[in-house]
Scaffold this motif. Structure first.
Motif, PDB file in Angstrom:
ATOM      1  N   TYR A 239      -3.398  21.480   0.657  1.00 41.17           N
ATOM      2  CA  TYR A 239      -4.330  20.704  -0.163  1.00 41.17           C
ATOM      3  C   TYR A 239      -5.488  21.542  -0.679  1.00 41.17           C
ATOM      4  CZ  TYR A 239      -1.420  17.033   1.619  1.00 41.17           C
ATOM      5  OH  TYR A 239      -0.326  16.269   1.932  1.00 41.17           O
TER       6      TYR A 239
ATOM      7  N   CYS B 227      -3.864  10.017  -2.662  1.00 48.91           N
ATOM      8  CA  CYS B 227      -3.215  11.276  -2.304  1.00 48.91           C
ATOM      9  C   CYS B 227      -3.610  12.336  -3.332  1.00 48.91           C
ATOM     10  CB  CYS B 227      -1.702  11.084  -2.294  1.00 48.91           C
ATOM     11  SG  CYS B 227      -0.826  12.556  -1.772  1.00 48.91           S
TER      12      CYS B 227
ATOM     13  N   ALA C 278      -7.181  11.560   0.669  1.00 44.47           N
ATOM     14  CA  ALA C 278      -6.601  10.743   1.744  1.00 44.47           C
ATOM     15  C   ALA C 278      -5.981  11.579   2.855  1.00 44.47           C
ATOM     16  CB  ALA C 278      -5.555   9.794   1.174  1.00 44.47           C
TER      17      ALA C 278
ATOM     18  N   GLU D  61       1.910  12.631  15.843  1.00 45.97           N
ATOM     19  CA  GLU D  61       3.131  13.365  15.473  1.00 45.97           C
ATOM     20  C   GLU D  61       2.793  14.793  15.088  1.00 45.97           C
ATOM     21  OE1 GLU D  61       1.124  12.699  13.126  1.00 45.97           O
ATOM     22  OE2 GLU D  61       2.210  12.390  11.263  1.00 45.97           O
TER      23      GLU D  61
ATOM     24  N   HIS E 298       4.198  12.730   6.435  1.00 47.92           N
ATOM     25  CA  HIS E 298       4.799  14.062   6.465  1.00 47.92           C
ATOM     26  C   HIS E 298       5.922  14.137   7.474  1.00 47.92           C
ATOM     27  CE1 HIS E 298       1.002  14.859   4.472  1.00 47.92           C
ATOM     28  NE2 HIS E 298       1.604  15.904   3.937  1.00 47.92           N
TER      29      HIS E 298
ATOM     30  N   HIS F 269       0.765   2.850   8.361  1.00 46.59           N
ATOM     31  CA  HIS F 269      -0.603   3.227   7.989  1.00 46.59           C
ATOM     32  C   HIS F 269      -1.436   3.637   9.190  1.00 46.59           C
ATOM     33  CE1 HIS F 269       0.403   2.311   3.925  1.00 46.59           C
ATOM     34  NE2 HIS F 269       0.906   1.155   4.310  1.00 46.59           N
TER      35      HIS F 269
ATOM     36  N   LYS G 109      -3.752   9.481  10.391  1.00 50.11           N
ATOM     37  CA  LYS G 109      -3.139   8.288  10.985  1.00 50.11           C
ATOM     38  C   LYS G 109      -2.717   8.577  12.428  1.00 50.11           C
ATOM     39  CE  LYS G 109      -0.169   7.960   7.300  1.00 50.11           C
ATOM     40  NZ  LYS G 109       0.771   7.280   6.344  1.00 50.11           N
ATOM     41  N   TRP G 110      -2.458   7.514  13.192  1.00 47.01           N
ATOM     42  CA  TRP G 110      -2.002   7.634  14.586  1.00 47.01           C
ATOM     43  C   TRP G 110      -2.920   8.591  15.349  1.00 47.01           C
ATOM     44  CZ3 TRP G 110       1.767   9.056  10.655  1.00 47.01           C
ATOM     45  CH2 TRP G 110       2.411   7.946  10.127  1.00 47.01           C
TER      46      TRP G 110
ATOM     47  N   SER H 178      -7.732  11.349   6.126  1.00 42.35           N
ATOM     48  CA  SER H 178      -7.742  10.073   6.851  1.00 42.35           C
ATOM     49  C   SER H 178      -6.524  10.035   7.776  1.00 42.35           C
ATOM     50  CB  SER H 178      -7.735   8.897   5.870  1.00 42.35           C
ATOM     51  OG  SER H 178      -8.979   8.807   5.212  1.00 42.35           O
TER      52      SER H 178
ATOM     53  N   PHE I 145       0.866  -1.189   0.000  1.00 38.88           N
ATOM     54  CA  PHE I 145       0.000   0.000   0.000  1.00 38.88           C
ATOM     55  C   PHE I 145       0.904   1.241   0.000  1.00 38.88           C
ATOM     56  CE2 PHE I 145      -3.320   2.884   1.369  1.00 38.88           C
ATOM     57  CZ  PHE I 145      -4.529   2.258   1.050  1.00 38.88           C
ATOM     58  N   TYR I 146       0.576   2.237  -0.817  1.00 39.91           N
ATOM     59  CA  TYR I 146       1.449   3.425  -0.884  1.00 39.91           C
ATOM     60  C   TYR I 146       1.536   4.071   0.508  1.00 39.91           C
ATOM     61  CZ  TYR I 146      -2.093   7.161  -0.634  1.00 39.91           C
ATOM     62  OH  TYR I 146      -3.066   8.041  -0.203  1.00 39.91           O
ATOM     63  N   VAL I 147       2.639   4.746   0.765  1.00 40.78           N
ATOM     64  CA  VAL I 147       2.873   5.391   2.063  1.00 40.78           C
ATOM     65  C   VAL I 147       3.102   6.882   1.844  1.00 40.78           C
ATOM     66  CG1 VAL I 147       4.321   5.475   4.135  1.00 40.78           C
ATOM     67  CG2 VAL I 147       3.998   3.301   2.924  1.00 40.78           C
ATOM     68  N   ARG I 148       2.368   7.692   2.603  1.00 39.96           N
ATOM     69  CA  ARG I 148       2.573   9.144   2.557  1.00 39.96           C
ATOM     70  C   ARG I 148       2.675   9.643   3.986  1.00 39.96           C
ATOM     71  NH1 ARG I 148       4.434  13.546   2.321  1.00 39.96           N
ATOM     72  NH2 ARG I 148       3.560  15.416   1.392  1.00 39.96           N
TER      73      ARG I 148
ATOM     74  N   ARG J  62      -6.541   4.940  13.116  1.00 42.18           N
ATOM     75  CA  ARG J  62      -6.575   6.037  12.156  1.00 42.18           C
ATOM     76  C   ARG J  62      -8.005   6.328  11.747  1.00 42.18           C
ATOM     77  NH1 ARG J  62      -4.021   4.808   6.356  1.00 42.18           N
ATOM     78  NH2 ARG J  62      -4.450   7.013   6.157  1.00 42.18           N
TER      79      ARG J  62
ATOM     80  N   TYR K 240       0.394  15.902  12.958  1.00 38.89           N
ATOM     81  CA  TYR K 240      -0.369  16.104  11.722  1.00 38.89           C
ATOM     82  C   TYR K 240      -1.840  16.325  12.097  1.00 38.89           C
ATOM     83  CZ  TYR K 240      -2.334  15.276   7.074  1.00 38.89           C
ATOM     84  OH  TYR K 240      -3.005  15.406   5.883  1.00 38.89           O
TER      85      TYR K 240
HETATM   86  N1  MTE Z   1      -1.884  11.254   9.057  1.00 40.10           N
HETATM   87  C1  MTE Z   1      -0.822  11.574   9.811  1.00 40.10           C
HETATM   88  N2  MTE Z   1      -0.939  11.493  11.149  1.00 40.10           N
HETATM   89  N3  MTE Z   1       0.353  11.979   9.269  1.00 40.10           N
HETATM   90  C2  MTE Z   1       0.502  12.087   7.897  1.00 40.10           C
HETATM   91  O1  MTE Z   1       1.589  12.456   7.429  1.00 40.10           O
HETATM   92  N4  MTE Z   1      -0.584  11.895   5.702  1.00 40.10           N
HETATM   93  C3  MTE Z   1      -1.894  12.060   5.032  1.00 40.10           C
HETATM   94  C4  MTE Z   1      -2.878  11.006   5.536  1.00 40.10           C
HETATM   95  N5  MTE Z   1      -2.882  10.966   6.981  1.00 40.10           N
HETATM   96  C5  MTE Z   1      -0.617  11.769   7.065  1.00 40.10           C
HETATM   97  C6  MTE Z   1      -1.797  11.318   7.711  1.00 40.10           C
HETATM   98  C7  MTE Z   1      -1.812  11.976   3.583  1.00 40.10           C
HETATM   99  S1  MTE Z   1      -1.393  13.388   2.750  1.00 40.10           S
HETATM  100  C8  MTE Z   1      -2.143  10.834   2.911  1.00 40.10           C
HETATM  101  S2  MTE Z   1      -2.123  10.810   1.219  1.00 40.10           S
HETATM  102  C9  MTE Z   1      -2.555   9.611   3.627  1.00 40.10           C
HETATM  103  O2  MTE Z   1      -2.466   9.749   5.037  1.00 40.10           O
HETATM  104  C10 MTE Z   1      -1.684   8.440   3.222  1.00 40.10           C
HETATM  105  O3  MTE Z   1      -2.093   7.280   3.887  1.00 40.10           O
HETATM  106  P1  MTE Z   1      -1.210   5.962   3.770  1.00 40.10           P
HETATM  107  O4  MTE Z   1       0.217   6.297   4.100  1.00 40.10           O
HETATM  108  O5  MTE Z   1      -1.817   4.963   4.682  1.00 40.10           O
HETATM  109  O6  MTE Z   1      -1.308   5.515   2.324  1.00 40.10           O
END
Ligand code: MTE
Ligand code: MO
Length: 495
Positions: free
Chosen positions: A328, A190, A302, A256, A143, A289, A307-308, A305, A138-141, A294, A258
């Protein structure tokens, strides 16, 4: 003031994030940030840098590389690093903590864009091999860094703050035991997916990571409904639905720092399927992820959505984060000095498609003409739960079109006869096309001897009859968001 005292790095280390007087290093200077913490707009995430250099963090939070930030910091200057700990006027590299040292191992098959922070695409050959992208592909993004795994993940706490200021805390165990579990099959994309095509197609570089076709993946998520948790925390969901509540936005924050938000309307929509997810394709969330929790906001960009996930705040305002208020958003191709405040944050995604597989086969004859066999495959997706109704393919740069076959991965949303869960068309659709490319679709490339190329194109249409724009030039924007123009692929015959 050069008369200030000199400190060894070992001394600075004692002033870590839990000490009564946290210090940081910037360049060769030492600062006591005790009095700044409460006023720091980013909150106490600054403590992560305490006891060491703040510079690697400012390389991540680039917003700090501004004169006014240096002016603030100057007020807390208490001394310098001792010359014995300096190399070329800076603390020695090995003395500076790497914010990413605790990041998890990753599948080397991912296509890395940046290693620190981790940004990686799903490899092209794996893109549509499976309807559900395997977790490790799965792609990872990211920050920033990946937050540490809690000692006991079941005790990870989520704080929910209502707009009247009342708060309620839930551990992950609470969420799992006190609420009904739900599954939702949803793609995450993304906003920068296909940015590379936008820069190349428009002949103008857009800012940001030059993602190819792989900043989108599809998974089945399991968790509890956000609206169930909001109701339990004391929010009147009916007022949210009716639009009469003061709270217009649901803000999410990650461990973290975000953050992002979604409109209340989406959060409480009984068919919106917004999840607080703890599992992905039947496994606990991988660390990259969002382990252990999340948000999943199906149909939206995305970036929402989060994470953490550690905090949910109901507010009359959107999240104050730069990811909500800045990055965005989209603008017109001519707008290069923009007013960030007036443009809306991207939420629901527009319609998108891409070619992820292309094989040319044997030459044959078709209707008296020489033609080459071609097998194409790819994905199509639209936001807002809008179903993909058609995928058009052209083998001659868009002069004439054929119909791709949409795979029956997700014909119902009941989960019984297909792996799709949820009320909307949140998942991507895979498509294939089998055809013959007439010899006159290939054009000789003047400066490459004997080489001929054809341009294959894909575009998709969703159930609202939204379709993809023809050119990137017309939708170019300085941030390179929402690159959804026809995906053109130059293919070369016999070369
Ligand atoms: N959530 C947190 N806490 N930190 C992040 O950097 N990146 C966001 C989103 N949620 C991000 C985040 C962005 S820009 C995207 S595209 C998606 O998470 C990527 O989710 P994935 O890494 O599970 O594919
Ligand atoms: Mo993203």
């Amino acid at each position: 003031d050069p008369g200030l005292p000199r400190f060894r790095i070992a001394e600075v280390r004692k002033h870590h994030g839990q000490s009564p007087h946290p210090w940081v290093i910037h360049d060769d200077k030492v600062y006591d940030i005790t009095d700044w913490i409460a006023a720091h707009p980013g909150g106490d995430v600054i403590l992560r840098a305490a006891g060491g250099s703040i510079d690697p963090y400012w390389d991540i939070f680039t917003i700090h590389k501004a004169d006014y930030v240096y002016d603030i910091l100057a007020q807390y200057h208490i001394g310098f690093i001792d010359a014995a700990d300096l190399v070329d006027g800076r603390p020695a590299q090995e003395e500076i903590e790497d914010p990413f040292s605790d990041d998890p191992d990753r599948n080397p098959a991912l296509i890395t864009m940046t290693a620190k922070p981790r940004n990686a695409e799903t490899p092209t050959d794996a893109m549509t091999a499976d309807f559900l992208t395997p977790n490790d592909l799965f792609y990872v993004r990211n920050h920033m860094w990946v937050p540490a795994v809690p000692d006991d993940p079941g005790k990870h706490t989520l704080t929910v703050e209502l707009d009247d200021g009342t708060t309620k805390e839930y551990t992950l165990d609470d969420l799992k035991t006190r609420f009904r579990a739900h599954k939702v099959t949803a793609a995450l994309q993304c906003s920068g997916n296909r940015r590379k095509h936008m820069s190349e197609g428009a002949g103008r570089k857009a800012n940001g990571l030059p993602w190819n076709v792989g900043a989108i993946s599809n998974a089945s998520w399991e968790g509890v409904l956000l609206s169930d948790v909001l109701a339990d925390a004391g929010f009147d969901v009916a007022s949210g639905l009716a639009g009469t509540s003061e709270a217009k936005h649901v803000q999410f924050s990650g461990l973290e720092a975000y953050g992002a938000s979604i409109p209340m309307k989406k959060a409480v929509d009984p068919q919106g399927d917004v999840l607080l997810a703890y599992a992905m394709n039947g496994q606990p969330l991988p660390r990259d992820h969002g382990f252990p929790l999340r948000a999943i906001v199906p149909g939206h960009v995305a970036a929402r959505s989060v994470k953490w996930l550690s905090h949910i705040t109901l507010s009359d305002e959107e999240s104050l984060s730069q990811w909500q208020r800045r990055d965005y958003k989209c603008f017109g191709p001519n707008q290069t000095h923009v007013d960030w405040e007036t443009a809306p944050a991207i939420q629901e995604m527009p319609v998108q498609s891409a070619i992820t597989g292309c094989r040319l086969g044997a030459w044959t004859r078709s209707q008296g003409k020489l033609a080459q066999k071609a097998v194409l495959s790819g994905y199509a997706y639209s936001g807002g739960g809008r179903a993909i109704v058609r995928v058009d393919v052209s083998l001659n740069g868009g002069k004439s079109w054929c119909q791709a076959k949409i795979l029956p991965d997700c014909t119902t949303n009941d989960g019984a006869s297909s792996p799709c869960f949820g009320h909307g068309s949140w998942a991507w659709r895979r498509w294939t096309y089998d055809g013959l490319v007439p010899v006159d679709a290939f054009k000789q490339v003047p400066d490459k001897k004997g080489t001929a190329t054809a341009t294959f194109v894909v575009k998709a249409t969703d159930e609202s009859y939204n379709t993809q724009p023809e050119s990137h030039a017309a939708t170019w924007n300085l941030r390179g968001n929402l690159a959804t123009a026809w995906h053109r692929l130059e293919v070369c015959s016999d070369c």
